[in-house]
Motif scaffolding. Structure first.
Motif, PDB file in Angstrom:
ATOM      1  N   LEU A 120       0.842  -1.199   0.000  1.00  0.00           N
ATOM      2  CA  LEU A 120       0.000   0.000   0.000  1.00  0.00           C
ATOM      3  C   LEU A 120       0.877   1.248   0.000  1.00  0.00           C
ATOM      4  O   LEU A 120       1.294   1.723   1.062  1.00  0.00           O
ATOM      5  N   GLU A 121       1.132   1.781  -1.163  1.00  0.00           N
ATOM      6  CA  GLU A 121       1.959   2.987  -1.261  1.00  0.00           C
ATOM      7  C   GLU A 121       1.149   4.213  -0.885  1.00  0.00           C
ATOM      8  O   GLU A 121      -0.036   4.295  -1.171  1.00  0.00           O
ATOM      9  N   GLY A 122       1.799   5.171  -0.233  1.00  0.00           N
ATOM     10  CA  GLY A 122       1.135   6.425   0.100  1.00  0.00           C
ATOM     11  C   GLY A 122       0.531   6.477   1.487  1.00  0.00           C
ATOM     12  O   GLY A 122      -0.198   7.412   1.798  1.00  0.00           O
ATOM     13  N   ILE A 123       0.837   5.508   2.330  1.00  0.00           N
ATOM     14  CA  ILE A 123       0.368   5.551   3.721  1.00  0.00           C
ATOM     15  C   ILE A 123       1.197   6.602   4.457  1.00  0.00           C
ATOM     16  O   ILE A 123       2.421   6.619   4.355  1.00  0.00           O
ATOM     17  N   HIS A 124       0.542   7.470   5.200  1.00  0.00           N
ATOM     18  CA  HIS A 124       1.256   8.512   5.936  1.00  0.00           C
ATOM     19  C   HIS A 124       1.622   8.077   7.353  1.00  0.00           C
ATOM     20  O   HIS A 124       2.704   8.388   7.834  1.00  0.00           O
ATOM     21  N   TYR A 125       0.698   7.408   8.027  1.00  0.00           N
ATOM     22  CA  TYR A 125       0.914   7.017   9.421  1.00  0.00           C
ATOM     23  C   TYR A 125       0.414   5.600   9.652  1.00  0.00           C
ATOM     24  O   TYR A 125      -0.513   5.147   8.990  1.00  0.00           O
ATOM     25  N   GLU A 126       1.015   4.949  10.629  1.00  0.00           N
ATOM     26  CA  GLU A 126       0.611   3.591  10.987  1.00  0.00           C
ATOM     27  C   GLU A 126       0.301   3.545  12.479  1.00  0.00           C
ATOM     28  O   GLU A 126       1.042   4.107  13.285  1.00  0.00           O
ATOM     29  N   ILE A 127      -0.780   2.875  12.804  1.00  0.00           N
ATOM     30  CA  ILE A 127      -1.185   2.696  14.202  1.00  0.00           C
ATOM     31  C   ILE A 127      -1.417   1.215  14.445  1.00  0.00           C
ATOM     32  O   ILE A 127      -2.084   0.552  13.652  1.00  0.00           O
ATOM     33  N   GLN A 128      -0.874   0.714  15.549  1.00  0.00           N
ATOM     34  CA  GLN A 128      -1.168  -0.645  15.985  1.00  0.00           C
ATOM     35  C   GLN A 128      -2.022  -0.516  17.239  1.00  0.00           C
ATOM     36  O   GLN A 128      -1.596   0.110  18.207  1.00  0.00           O
ATOM     37  N   ALA A 129      -3.207  -1.087  17.203  1.00  0.00           N
ATOM     38  CA  ALA A 129      -4.143  -0.916  18.315  1.00  0.00           C
ATOM     39  C   ALA A 129      -4.662  -2.256  18.809  1.00  0.00           C
ATOM     40  O   ALA A 129      -5.010  -3.129  18.028  1.00  0.00           O
ATOM     41  N   THR A 130      -4.705  -2.394  20.129  1.00  0.00           N
ATOM     42  CA  THR A 130      -5.289  -3.575  20.766  1.00  0.00           C
ATOM     43  C   THR A 130      -6.547  -3.199  21.529  1.00  0.00           C
ATOM     44  O   THR A 130      -7.249  -4.049  22.039  1.00  0.00           O
ATOM     45  N   ASP A 131      -6.807  -1.905  21.582  1.00  0.00           N
ATOM     46  CA  ASP A 131      -7.920  -1.360  22.355  1.00  0.00           C
ATOM     47  C   ASP A 131      -8.410  -0.106  21.618  1.00  0.00           C
ATOM     48  O   ASP A 131      -7.595   0.620  21.052  1.00  0.00           O
ATOM     49  N   PRO A 132      -9.718   0.176  21.628  1.00  0.00           N
ATOM     50  CA  PRO A 132     -10.225   1.353  20.905  1.00  0.00           C
ATOM     51  C   PRO A 132      -9.579   2.678  21.329  1.00  0.00           C
ATOM     52  O   PRO A 132      -9.444   3.584  20.511  1.00  0.00           O
ATOM     53  N   THR A 133      -9.137   2.788  22.568  1.00  0.00           N
ATOM     54  CA  THR A 133      -8.530   4.045  23.018  1.00  0.00           C
ATOM     55  C   THR A 133      -7.179   4.309  22.347  1.00  0.00           C
ATOM     56  O   THR A 133      -6.737   5.454  22.291  1.00  0.00           O
ATOM     57  N   GLU A 134      -6.539   3.263  21.827  1.00  0.00           N
ATOM     58  CA  GLU A 134      -5.242   3.421  21.166  1.00  0.00           C
ATOM     59  C   GLU A 134      -5.380   3.978  19.742  1.00  0.00           C
ATOM     60  O   GLU A 134      -4.376   4.288  19.103  1.00  0.00           O
ATOM     61  N   MET A 135      -6.616   4.092  19.277  1.00  0.00           N
ATOM     62  CA  MET A 135      -6.846   4.619  17.926  1.00  0.00           C
ATOM     63  C   MET A 135      -8.050   5.553  17.882  1.00  0.00           C
ATOM     64  O   MET A 135      -8.693   5.698  16.852  1.00  0.00           O
ATOM     65  N   ASP A 136      -8.342   6.213  19.007  1.00  0.00           N
ATOM     66  CA  ASP A 136      -9.488   7.123  18.998  1.00  0.00           C
ATOM     67  C   ASP A 136      -9.159   8.395  18.205  1.00  0.00           C
ATOM     68  O   ASP A 136      -8.032   8.604  17.769  1.00  0.00           O
ATOM     69  N   MET A 137     -10.138   9.234  18.005  1.00  0.00           N
ATOM     70  CA  MET A 137      -9.982  10.418  17.158  1.00  0.00           C
ATOM     71  C   MET A 137      -8.882  11.351  17.659  1.00  0.00           C
ATOM     72  O   MET A 137      -8.177  11.974  16.845  1.00  0.00           O
ATOM     73  N   ASN A 138      -8.673  11.437  18.956  1.00  0.00           N
ATOM     74  CA  ASN A 138      -7.600  12.291  19.475  1.00  0.00           C
ATOM     75  C   ASN A 138      -6.232  11.800  19.018  1.00  0.00           C
ATOM     76  O   ASN A 138      -5.355  12.600  18.696  1.00  0.00           O
ATOM     77  N   VAL A 139      -6.034  10.487  18.980  1.00  0.00           N
ATOM     78  CA  VAL A 139      -4.775   9.912  18.507  1.00  0.00           C
ATOM     79  C   VAL A 139      -4.579  10.246  17.028  1.00  0.00           C
ATOM     80  O   VAL A 139      -3.489  10.654  16.608  1.00  0.00           O
ATOM     81  N   ILE A 140      -5.631  10.108  16.249  1.00  0.00           N
ATOM     82  CA  ILE A 140      -5.568  10.414  14.818  1.00  0.00           C
ATOM     83  C   ILE A 140      -5.212  11.890  14.603  1.00  0.00           C
ATOM     84  O   ILE A 140      -4.329  12.220  13.815  1.00  0.00           O
ATOM     85  N   LYS A 141      -5.872  12.782  15.315  1.00  0.00           N
ATOM     86  CA  LYS A 141      -5.619  14.218  15.171  1.00  0.00           C
ATOM     87  C   LYS A 141      -4.189  14.575  15.575  1.00  0.00           C
ATOM     88  O   LYS A 141      -3.538  15.374  14.910  1.00  0.00           O
ATOM     89  N   GLN A 142      -3.705  13.985  16.673  1.00  0.00           N
ATOM     90  CA  GLN A 142      -2.334  14.262  17.106  1.00  0.00           C
ATOM     91  C   GLN A 142      -1.316  13.840  16.059  1.00  0.00           C
ATOM     92  O   GLN A 142      -0.362  14.554  15.788  1.00  0.00           O
ATOM     93  N   ARG A 143      -1.503  12.658  15.492  1.00  0.00           N
ATOM     94  CA  ARG A 143      -0.561  12.151  14.485  1.00  0.00           C
ATOM     95  C   ARG A 143      -0.602  13.001  13.214  1.00  0.00           C
ATOM     96  O   ARG A 143       0.417  13.221  12.576  1.00  0.00           O
ATOM     97  N   ALA A 144      -1.785  13.445  12.832  1.00  0.00           N
ATOM     98  CA  ALA A 144      -1.946  14.175  11.574  1.00  0.00           C
ATOM     99  C   ALA A 144      -1.337  15.580  11.619  1.00  0.00           C
ATOM    100  O   ALA A 144      -0.913  16.107  10.601  1.00  0.00           O
ATOM    101  N   ASN A 145      -1.289  16.165  12.798  1.00  0.00           N
ATOM    102  CA  ASN A 145      -0.756  17.532  12.906  1.00  0.00           C
ATOM    103  C   ASN A 145       0.705  17.589  13.120  1.00  0.00           C
ATOM    104  O   ASN A 145       1.480  16.970  13.468  1.00  0.00           O
TER     105      ASN A 145
END
Length: 145
Positions: free
Chosen positions: A120-145
């Motif tokens: 998959l070319e063009g992926i900007h960030y990778e997250i490994q999650a075992t629990d929903p809190t490890e990939m909630d919207m706050n995590v996404i926003k922090q990584r994107a900025n």
């Protein structure tokens, strides 16, 4: 004996279906989907598309589509506006491996992740999650900025 064969196959990784790559490219280039959820088809020994989300769907729709107790790979196209009022989009690769999923499933997904991710070319960030809190919207926003 079949477990031993399964371990060997997991070490070498799974194949990737052509439709899987095409669907990802439609998300990336044409913005046809907001997200794509992938699963490993153990019979075919390849990663296939399980579900797609249309562009109008949001992050809550995406997280609700992930199984509670089984592993999956997913990509999510996150649109946001920077502090400079610039519209941006970042693609996240998420390796979802809930703690209560089967050990065999965790092993297969973990050993196949890098090979699939390279497809998959063009992926900007990778997250490994075992629990929903490890990939909630706050995590996404922090990584994107």
């Amino acid at each position: 004996m079949s477990f031993r064969w399964g371990v060997r196959n997991a070490i070498f990784g799974m194949g990737v279906a052509d439709h899987t790559k095409t669907t990802y490219m439609e998300l990336q280039r044409k913005k046809v989907y907001r997200y794509v959820i992938f699963k490993i088809d153990e019979k075919k020994k390849e990663v296939v598309v399980e579900k797609t989300g249309n562009p109008a769907e949001n992050y809550e729709d995406f997280t609700a589509s992930l199984p509670e107790s089984d592993c999956r790979y997913a990509v999510y196209d996150f649109d946001f506006v920077t502090s400079d009022k610039c519209q941006k989009s970042k693609i996240f690769f998420i390796a979802w491996s809930p703690s209560d999923s089967r050990i065999r499933s965790k092993m297969i997904y973990a050993t196949s992740r890098q090979r699939f991710r390279r497809e998959l070319e063009g992926i900007h960030y990778e997250i490994q999650a075992t629990d929903p809190t490890e990939m909630d919207m706050n995590v996404i926003k922090q990584r994107a900025n």
